[in-house]
Design a protein around this motif. Structure first.
Motif, mmCIF file in Angstrom:
data_model
loop_
_atom_site.group_PDB
_atom_site.id
_atom_site.type_symbol
_atom_site.label_atom_id
_atom_site.label_comp_id
_atom_site.label_asym_id
_atom_site.label_seq_id
_atom_site.Cartn_x
_atom_site.Cartn_y
_atom_site.Cartn_z
ATOM 1 N N ARG A 21 24.650 22.762 46.971
ATOM 2 C CA ARG A 21 24.430 23.891 47.892
ATOM 3 C C ARG A 21 24.620 23.460 49.344
ATOM 4 O O ARG A 21 24.986 24.261 50.186
ATOM 5 C CB ARG A 21 23.023 24.458 47.711
ATOM 6 N N ARG A 87 8.735 22.534 54.773
ATOM 7 C CA ARG A 87 8.986 23.724 53.958
ATOM 8 C C ARG A 87 7.682 24.353 53.475
ATOM 9 O O ARG A 87 7.609 25.552 53.264
ATOM 10 C CB ARG A 87 9.755 23.332 52.688
ATOM 11 N N GLY A 88 6.665 23.510 53.241
ATOM 12 C CA GLY A 88 5.406 24.016 52.694
ATOM 13 C C GLY A 88 5.297 23.756 51.201
ATOM 14 O O GLY A 88 4.434 24.314 50.536
ATOM 15 N N THR A 89 6.176 22.922 50.674
ATOM 16 C CA THR A 89 6.157 22.672 49.229
ATOM 17 C C THR A 89 5.453 21.362 48.853
ATOM 18 O O THR A 89 5.216 21.119 47.680
ATOM 19 C CB THR A 89 7.601 22.620 48.673
ATOM 20 N N GLN A 92 2.355 21.918 46.938
ATOM 21 C CA GLN A 92 2.639 22.364 45.572
ATOM 22 C C GLN A 92 2.955 21.171 44.674
ATOM 23 O O GLN A 92 2.517 21.108 43.539
ATOM 24 C CB GLN A 92 3.830 23.336 45.561
ATOM 25 N N GLU B 90 0.619 29.038 50.499
ATOM 26 C CA GLU B 90 1.358 29.453 51.693
ATOM 27 C C GLU B 90 2.439 30.472 51.356
ATOM 28 O O GLU B 90 3.489 30.500 51.979
ATOM 29 C CB GLU B 90 1.968 28.223 52.375
ATOM 30 N N ARG B 93 6.393 30.222 51.509
ATOM 31 C CA ARG B 93 6.719 28.846 51.936
ATOM 32 C C ARG B 93 6.545 27.853 50.788
ATOM 33 O O ARG B 93 6.954 26.703 50.889
ATOM 34 C CB ARG B 93 5.836 28.423 53.119
ATOM 35 N N ASN B 94 5.939 28.292 49.705
ATOM 36 C CA ASN B 94 5.741 27.400 48.563
ATOM 37 C C ASN B 94 6.973 27.312 47.668
ATOM 38 O O ASN B 94 6.910 26.762 46.576
ATOM 39 C CB ASN B 94 4.545 27.873 47.723
ATOM 40 N N LEU B 95 8.091 27.878 48.133
ATOM 41 C CA LEU B 95 9.294 27.915 47.291
ATOM 42 C C LEU B 95 10.425 27.120 47.911
ATOM 43 O O LEU B 95 10.407 26.833 49.111
ATOM 44 C CB LEU B 95 9.753 29.373 47.149
ATOM 45 N N TYR B 96 11.422 26.807 47.082
ATOM 46 C CA TYR B 96 12.639 26.150 47.581
ATOM 47 C C TYR B 96 13.664 27.243 47.873
ATOM 48 O O TYR B 96 14.148 27.892 46.939
ATOM 49 C CB TYR B 96 13.169 25.149 46.551
ATOM 50 N N ARG B 98 16.691 27.215 48.894
ATOM 51 C CA ARG B 98 18.095 27.017 48.519
ATOM 52 C C ARG B 98 18.282 26.984 47.004
ATOM 53 O O ARG B 98 19.347 26.645 46.525
ATOM 54 C CB ARG B 98 18.641 25.726 49.152
ATOM 55 N N LEU B 99 17.210 27.267 46.271
ATOM 56 C CA LEU B 99 17.341 27.398 44.822
ATOM 57 C C LEU B 99 17.222 28.884 44.479
ATOM 58 O O LEU B 99 16.636 29.652 45.243
ATOM 59 C CB LEU B 99 16.249 26.621 44.093
ATOM 60 N N PHE B 108 9.611 24.167 39.023
ATOM 61 C CA PHE B 108 8.159 23.970 39.070
ATOM 62 C C PHE B 108 7.577 23.737 37.667
ATOM 63 O O PHE B 108 6.617 22.987 37.507
ATOM 64 C CB PHE B 108 7.466 25.134 39.782
#
Lengths: 258, 328
Positions: A21, A87-89, A92, B90, B93-96, B98-99, B108
């Motif tokens: 990407r 990013r905030g990940t 997680q 969040e 914001r807890n995600l990617y 570009r996916l 995940f």
């Protein structure tokens, strides 16, 4: 074990998708690598001693390829932590029951596998450009490379740990690439103690295989012991520092801060 | 009812870097959460909600106290405990970004040790449940905020954990998507017997979704009660009295003296007194004061209160907590 494998597959796939990407970024990185290499090669041709041009070029190919590998593995894990925090990940990831250290391990392995493909391509491109064909003895290179990579992973964990606590380590990561260059370009003949620094011994042995045609059976057992010691020592040191940093971040609430 | 989360005497102190001053973010917090309930964890900014939530999901190590999730001590077996808990802290914001939607769900799940094959059917179900099926191959950065929020919740759902922590699940969503998210959350609890802990500043969401609330202020729990009880209690204790004229200075002073939470709105034709009684029995004192001081009453009505007003009243009058807890 199955869960480990699934974790590794998920992270390899993610890294691959992101490389695709961000294709312009990936291509720019490869072009940059190649143009810097061309610069060094031309430097040897123009101002180098004509008598040792061939051997110097071969050294540059091996050292530069190894530096790129070390740079990608060690530095990229630091950048990944910074990016995840931005990013905030990152939180997680830290909430995974697999543990963030396992995720980072899979990221390191995934990055290594993906960049290995690029590195092989760059290696052949460099050999083609210079006309210097090195001895690609896979059977001899792989065991040395695996042990060397383990010590690189240890370094990667140290960088990941520091990044988790401090986050704004971009300047440090810039400096680190020069430290890595010093470690890969330095000849072991300068001091035998350098063999105990991470991956210096490994690069030296790979140089022996690829340039001097040394085979696996010709490598002294002592050298393998040093390689093995370095691999275990730096991996344990890296994991220890990573766990300590993770704990500090979790005690001070730094996991999400950037 | 079985408790799935037990929090006991939780404490967390931070040290300010510049002043080296200690801040007690959470002081001696204890509460429990029943299996299958939606609990609202409320409080003003800086009250200690986020610190509590982060300790619950193992992101922050408490100074002391214990957290048990499904009987597992989070301080001793954190990774084991994390199998039972997932969170959206969040939102998008807890995600990617570009996916794609599906790639995020698969990634995940992979991070929890599941293969793509293991979760393929479940992902399809979630995509349908969250109305994201048509967008499954869309990059996250091309989705609307509402869709990103729904995806973040779907990711937490995919973990198959019994407890889901949601920090501001409807923040920034339009009315329609906010409603949709609320309905999805209700269905999750009803159909799958999961437990949800919500931290939100949107009191409509809390009133609509939560069965019970824990209100934290200055790091301490000031109320732990059912929403229904709080609504009843404050409805019973809140009155609007319409007067046939103005109160004298003396009468005003007396009312304020006897009932500190009274709000007097003067009007030459019809003045009003809005009053919150600390205890329901205080209504007799109110009648006495009105009668003995010859205050002309035209009507006496029970006030309608919403949860936002209750929340504000609880925060302003921390001393009422004891009586609330006892009354419930």
């Amino acid at each position: 074990m199955v869960r480990w494998l699934n974790l590794l597959k998920a992270n390899t796939r993610k890294e691959y998708i992101e490389l695709k990407r961000y294709l312009p970024n990936t291509l720019a990185m490869l072009f940059t690598f190649y143009f810097i290499f061309l610069g060094m090669f031309l430097g040897i041709q123009v101002i180098g001693d004509p008598g040792s041009q061939d051997i110097n070029t071969q050294h540059v190919i091996v050292n530069y390829i190894f530096w790129f590998l070390a740079f990608m593995i060690i530095n990229s894990i630091g950048w990944e932590v910074i990016n995840e925090a931005m990013r905030g990940t990152l939180e997680q990831l830290n909430m995974s029951p697999m543990g963030i250290w396992r995720i980072m391990t899979s990221r390191l392995i995934a990055t290594t596998l993906l960049y290995a493909v690029m590195i092989v391509f760059l290696l052949y491109l460099s050999m083609f450009t210079t006309g210097q064909w090195l001895n690609i003895d896979i059977v001899s290179i792989i065991p040395v490379l695996i042990l060397t990579l383990i010590s690189m992973f240890g370094m990667g964990f140290i960088i990941a740990g520091i990044s988790i606590v401090l986050k704004q380590v971009q300047a440090f990561l810039q400096i680190l690439q020069f430290i890595l260059a010093a470690l890969t370009f330095v000849p072991l003949s300068l001091s035998p103690l350098l063999a105990y620094l991470p991956f210096v011994k490994g690069v030296d042995l790979v140089r022996d295989i690829m340039i001097n045609g040394v085979t696996l059976t010709q490598i002294p057992a002592g050298d393998f012991l040093i390689l093995g010691f370095n691999a275990i020592f730096y991996l344990l040191l890296g994991l220890g520092i990573f766990f300590y940093c993770e704990r500090v971040a979790m005690s001070k609430g730094l996991m999400a801060h950037y | 009812m079985e408790s799935i989360i037990e929090v006991k005497n939780l404490k967390k102190t931070y040290k300010k870097r510049k002043t080296r001053e200690y801040i007690h973010a959470v002081s001696d917090v204890s509460f429990h959460v029943h299996r299958g309930e939606i609990l609202g964890l409320l409080g003003p900014n800086g009250a200690g909600k986020t610190t509590t939530i982060k300790m619950l999901c193992g992101l922050l190590i408490p100074d002391s106290g214990s957290i048990q999730v499904n009987g597992i001590d989070m301080r001793k077996k954190r990774l084991h405990g994390l199998r039972h808990i997932s969170a959206v802290l969040e939102g998008n914001r807890n995600l990617y970004w570009r996916l794609t939607v599906r790639e995020n769900l698969e990634y995940f799940a992979g991070n929890r040790g599941f293969s793509r094959k293991d979760v393929a059917v479940r992902i399809d179900e979630l995509l349908v449940q969250f109305n994201l099926k048509e967008k499954e191959n869309e990059l996250v950065n091309r989705l609307s905020r509402g869709m990103q929020q729904k995806l973040a919740i779907a990711v937490a759902m995919l973990a198959e954990s019994e407890v889901i922590l949601l920090d501001e699940p409807t923040l920034g969503l339009d009315v329609e998507t906010g409603y949709e998210v609320r309905e999805i959350l209700k269905n999750i609890v009803r159909d799958e017997n999961r437990t949800i802990i919500i931290s939100s500043h949107d009191m409509d969401v809390v009133q609509d979704l939560c069965g019970r609330t824990v209100i934290i202020n200055e790091g301490k729990i000031i109320t732990d009660d059912k929403v229904e009880n709080l609504l009843k209690l404050f409805e019973v204790r809140s009155y609007t009295i319409t007067l046939g004229g103005l109160l004298t200075e003396e009468q005003q002073q007396l009312m304020h003296q006897k009932f500190p939470h009274v709000v007097y709105t003067p009007d030459t034709v019809q003045s009003t007194l809005e009053i919150d009684l600390a205890k329901s029995e205080d209504i007799y004192d109110l009648f006495n004061v009105l009668k003995l001081n010859h205050i002309p009453v035209e009507s006496f009505d029970r006030s309608t209160v919403n949860f936002e007003q209750i929340f504000m009243k609880i925060l302003k009058g921390g001393e009422t907590h004891g009586s609330l807890a006892q009354s419930s």
